[in-house]
Design a protein around this motif. Sequence first.
Motif, PDB file in Angstrom:
ATOM      1  N   ASP A 133     -22.137  -6.455   0.375  1.00 50.79           N
ATOM      2  CA  ASP A 133     -22.843  -5.837  -0.745  1.00 50.79           C
ATOM      3  C   ASP A 133     -21.938  -4.747  -1.297  1.00 50.79           C
ATOM      4  O   ASP A 133     -21.476  -3.875  -0.549  1.00 50.79           O
ATOM      5  CB  ASP A 133     -24.170  -5.250  -0.272  1.00 50.79           C
ATOM      6  N   GLU A 134     -21.711  -4.760  -2.599  1.00 49.22           N
ATOM      7  CA  GLU A 134     -20.789  -3.772  -3.181  1.00 49.22           C
ATOM      8  C   GLU A 134     -21.265  -2.344  -2.987  1.00 49.22           C
ATOM      9  O   GLU A 134     -20.465  -1.407  -2.926  1.00 49.22           O
ATOM     10  CB  GLU A 134     -20.556  -4.057  -4.662  1.00 49.22           C
ATOM     11  N   ASN A 135     -22.586  -2.148  -2.869  1.00 55.22           N
ATOM     12  CA  ASN A 135     -23.104  -0.798  -2.665  1.00 55.22           C
ATOM     13  C   ASN A 135     -22.666  -0.220  -1.324  1.00 55.22           C
ATOM     14  O   ASN A 135     -22.602   1.004  -1.149  1.00 55.22           O
ATOM     15  CB  ASN A 135     -24.634  -0.794  -2.752  1.00 55.22           C
ATOM     16  N   LYS A 136     -22.361  -1.100  -0.362  1.00 54.31           N
ATOM     17  CA  LYS A 136     -21.910  -0.642   0.947  1.00 54.31           C
ATOM     18  C   LYS A 136     -20.465  -0.145   0.906  1.00 54.31           C
ATOM     19  O   LYS A 136     -20.002   0.493   1.844  1.00 54.31           O
ATOM     20  CB  LYS A 136     -22.055  -1.764   1.980  1.00 54.31           C
ATOM     21  N   VAL A 137     -19.766  -0.461  -0.172  1.00 54.83           N
ATOM     22  CA  VAL A 137     -18.374  -0.019  -0.305  1.00 54.83           C
ATOM     23  C   VAL A 137     -18.305   1.429  -0.792  1.00 54.83           C
ATOM     24  O   VAL A 137     -17.355   2.155  -0.499  1.00 54.83           O
ATOM     25  CB  VAL A 137     -17.608  -0.945  -1.273  1.00 54.83           C
ATOM     26  N   LEU A 138     -19.335   1.861  -1.530  1.00 58.07           N
ATOM     27  CA  LEU A 138     -19.362   3.219  -2.075  1.00 58.07           C
ATOM     28  C   LEU A 138     -19.240   4.245  -0.949  1.00 58.07           C
ATOM     29  O   LEU A 138     -19.846   4.107   0.110  1.00 58.07           O
ATOM     30  CB  LEU A 138     -20.642   3.446  -2.870  1.00 58.07           C
ATOM     31  N   ASN A 139     -18.446   5.265  -1.197  1.00 55.91           N
ATOM     32  CA  ASN A 139     -18.213   6.384  -0.279  1.00 55.91           C
ATOM     33  C   ASN A 139     -17.335   6.038   0.931  1.00 55.91           C
ATOM     34  O   ASN A 139     -17.101   6.892   1.787  1.00 55.91           O
ATOM     35  CB  ASN A 139     -19.533   7.005   0.206  1.00 55.91           C
ATOM     36  N   ARG A 140     -16.856   4.795   0.994  1.00 50.98           N
ATOM     37  CA  ARG A 140     -15.881   4.500   2.045  1.00 50.98           C
ATOM     38  C   ARG A 140     -14.577   5.211   1.710  1.00 50.98           C
ATOM     39  O   ARG A 140     -14.264   5.446   0.547  1.00 50.98           O
ATOM     40  CB  ARG A 140     -15.632   2.996   2.158  1.00 50.98           C
ATOM     41  N   THR A 141     -13.815   5.550   2.750  1.00 55.01           N
ATOM     42  CA  THR A 141     -12.553   6.252   2.533  1.00 55.01           C
ATOM     43  C   THR A 141     -11.366   5.396   2.978  1.00 55.01           C
ATOM     44  O   THR A 141     -11.514   4.503   3.817  1.00 55.01           O
ATOM     45  CB  THR A 141     -12.517   7.584   3.296  1.00 55.01           C
ATOM     46  N   VAL A 142     -10.227   5.684   2.389  1.00 51.98           N
ATOM     47  CA  VAL A 142      -8.987   5.016   2.764  1.00 51.98           C
ATOM     48  C   VAL A 142      -7.893   6.071   2.865  1.00 51.98           C
ATOM     49  O   VAL A 142      -7.828   6.991   2.051  1.00 51.98           O
ATOM     50  CB  VAL A 142      -8.602   3.921   1.745  1.00 51.98           C
ATOM     51  N   GLU A 143      -7.058   5.958   3.889  1.00 45.11           N
ATOM     52  CA  GLU A 143      -5.978   6.916   4.114  1.00 45.11           C
ATOM     53  C   GLU A 143      -4.635   6.247   3.842  1.00 45.11           C
ATOM     54  O   GLU A 143      -4.390   5.132   4.283  1.00 45.11           O
ATOM     55  CB  GLU A 143      -6.032   7.416   5.554  1.00 45.11           C
ATOM     56  N   VAL A 144      -3.785   6.945   3.106  1.00 44.16           N
ATOM     57  CA  VAL A 144      -2.469   6.402   2.770  1.00 44.16           C
ATOM     58  C   VAL A 144      -1.471   7.552   2.719  1.00 44.16           C
ATOM     59  O   VAL A 144      -1.827   8.677   2.350  1.00 44.16           O
ATOM     60  CB  VAL A 144      -2.524   5.661   1.405  1.00 44.16           C
ATOM     61  N   THR A 145      -0.235   7.304   3.123  1.00 45.53           N
ATOM     62  CA  THR A 145       0.782   8.353   3.024  1.00 45.53           C
ATOM     63  C   THR A 145       1.339   8.387   1.606  1.00 45.53           C
ATOM     64  O   THR A 145       1.260   7.394   0.871  1.00 45.53           O
ATOM     65  CB  THR A 145       1.941   8.130   4.010  1.00 45.53           C
ATOM     66  N   LEU A 146       1.894   9.527   1.239  1.00 47.70           N
ATOM     67  CA  LEU A 146       2.499   9.648  -0.089  1.00 47.70           C
ATOM     68  C   LEU A 146       3.668   8.676  -0.218  1.00 47.70           C
ATOM     69  O   LEU A 146       3.916   8.135  -1.300  1.00 47.70           O
ATOM     70  CB  LEU A 146       2.966  11.088  -0.321  1.00 47.70           C
ATOM     71  N   ALA A 147       4.364   8.436   0.874  1.00 44.47           N
ATOM     72  CA  ALA A 147       5.487   7.492   0.861  1.00 44.47           C
ATOM     73  C   ALA A 147       5.012   6.081   0.525  1.00 44.47           C
ATOM     74  O   ALA A 147       5.623   5.376  -0.282  1.00 44.47           O
ATOM     75  CB  ALA A 147       6.193   7.492   2.220  1.00 44.47           C
ATOM     76  N   GLU A 148       3.909   5.657   1.137  1.00 45.89           N
ATOM     77  CA  GLU A 148       3.358   4.327   0.864  1.00 45.89           C
ATOM     78  C   GLU A 148       2.850   4.233  -0.570  1.00 45.89           C
ATOM     79  O   GLU A 148       3.006   3.205  -1.231  1.00 45.89           O
ATOM     80  CB  GLU A 148       2.217   4.027   1.837  1.00 45.89           C
ATOM     81  N   LEU A 149       2.271   5.323  -1.040  1.00 47.46           N
ATOM     82  CA  LEU A 149       1.692   5.333  -2.380  1.00 47.46           C
ATOM     83  C   LEU A 149       2.759   5.256  -3.465  1.00 47.46           C
ATOM     84  O   LEU A 149       2.588   4.578  -4.484  1.00 47.46           O
ATOM     85  CB  LEU A 149       0.858   6.606  -2.558  1.00 47.46           C
ATOM     86  N   THR A 150       3.878   5.945  -3.244  1.00 44.64           N
ATOM     87  CA  THR A 150       4.936   6.020  -4.256  1.00 44.64           C
ATOM     88  C   THR A 150       6.128   5.117  -3.947  1.00 44.64           C
ATOM     89  O   THR A 150       7.043   5.014  -4.759  1.00 44.64           O
ATOM     90  CB  THR A 150       5.447   7.469  -4.381  1.00 44.64           C
ATOM     91  N   ASN A 151       6.096   4.507  -2.760  1.00 45.89           N
ATOM     92  CA  ASN A 151       7.229   3.694  -2.284  1.00 45.89           C
ATOM     93  C   ASN A 151       8.513   4.516  -2.218  1.00 45.89           C
ATOM     94  O   ASN A 151       9.610   4.015  -2.459  1.00 45.89           O
ATOM     95  CB  ASN A 151       7.428   2.455  -3.179  1.00 45.89           C
ATOM     96  N   ASP A 152       8.353   5.794  -1.885  1.00 44.27           N
ATOM     97  CA  ASP A 152       9.488   6.718  -1.751  1.00 44.27           C
ATOM     98  C   ASP A 152       9.390   7.367  -0.377  1.00 44.27           C
ATOM     99  O   ASP A 152       8.517   8.203  -0.132  1.00 44.27           O
ATOM    100  CB  ASP A 152       9.428   7.773  -2.859  1.00 44.27           C
ATOM    101  N   TYR A 153      10.284   6.983   0.526  1.00 41.48           N
ATOM    102  CA  TYR A 153      10.223   7.459   1.908  1.00 41.48           C
ATOM    103  C   TYR A 153      11.178   8.618   2.172  1.00 41.48           C
ATOM    104  O   TYR A 153      11.503   8.920   3.313  1.00 41.48           O
ATOM    105  CB  TYR A 153      10.514   6.295   2.873  1.00 41.48           C
ATOM    106  N   SER A 154      11.619   9.284   1.119  1.00 42.18           N
ATOM    107  CA  SER A 154      12.516  10.430   1.272  1.00 42.18           C
ATOM    108  C   SER A 154      11.723  11.702   1.531  1.00 42.18           C
ATOM    109  O   SER A 154      10.499  11.741   1.385  1.00 42.18           O
ATOM    110  CB  SER A 154      13.358  10.601   0.006  1.00 42.18           C
ATOM    111  N   ASN A 155      12.451  12.754   1.923  1.00 38.98           N
ATOM    112  CA  ASN A 155      11.876  14.082   2.096  1.00 38.98           C
ATOM    113  C   ASN A 155      10.709  14.050   3.090  1.00 38.98           C
ATOM    114  O   ASN A 155      10.765  13.369   4.101  1.00 38.98           O
ATOM    115  CB  ASN A 155      11.443  14.640   0.731  1.00 38.98           C
TER     116      ASN A 155
END
Length: 215
Positions: free
Chosen positions: A39-61
């Motif tokens: 049910d799509e309503n069960k997806v609301l308020n779920r959280t997801v964790e991601v690193t800035l490196a994964e988000l930007t595809n930049d693993y420097s710094n």
Amino acid sequence: MARRRQARVKDKWTMKKWFTLIAPEYFGMAEVGYTPADDENKVLNRTVEVTLAELTNDYSNQNPYKKLVFKVYRVAGENAYTKFHRFELTRDYLNSLTRRRTSKIEDIVDVRTADGYIIRVKTVAFTVKRCQSSQKRVIRKVMNEIVKDKASKLNFVQFLQEAILGKIPSEIYREAKKVYPLRRVEIRKIELLKEPKVTAESLAKSGEKVEAEAQ
């Protein structure tokens, strides 16, 4: 009996579909994961964790050590759209900055951005050698005042960008090192406490379309 239980579990999974988690627009609306639900309503308020490196595809710094947590606020079709919930540095990275016979100075302050978002900002500074309590107080005051000043002048997205990408920590470093030599300054955590209420009048003035009602 066991076969019936297995069949029930299998039926539950076949009823579910996968939703694609989409990062906020100011983070490029990148796909940051998938989550199953019947049910799509069960997806609301779920959280997801991601690193800035994964988000930007930049693993420097320090990008691999910067974690972003997004929360689902709207579902459309098979896409689940998220908004910013929390930013923090990994514990391993913070531990790597700690040294013996040095000082670790922390500050926590709740601020309101120029566009009305209330956020909790946790800042940390690491000195070259152990400093005195009076010097810690002055450095903590510098950290506190710069964060407050930046928040009052920047909107929510601008503040996030300057905090996460290092501009605000750099400014704190420049000012605080005048008090005592520092090795590093970091914004270690940002939490969203409250969003501004969106009114029809404010939308008409700004001409912007908001997809979800702010809490």
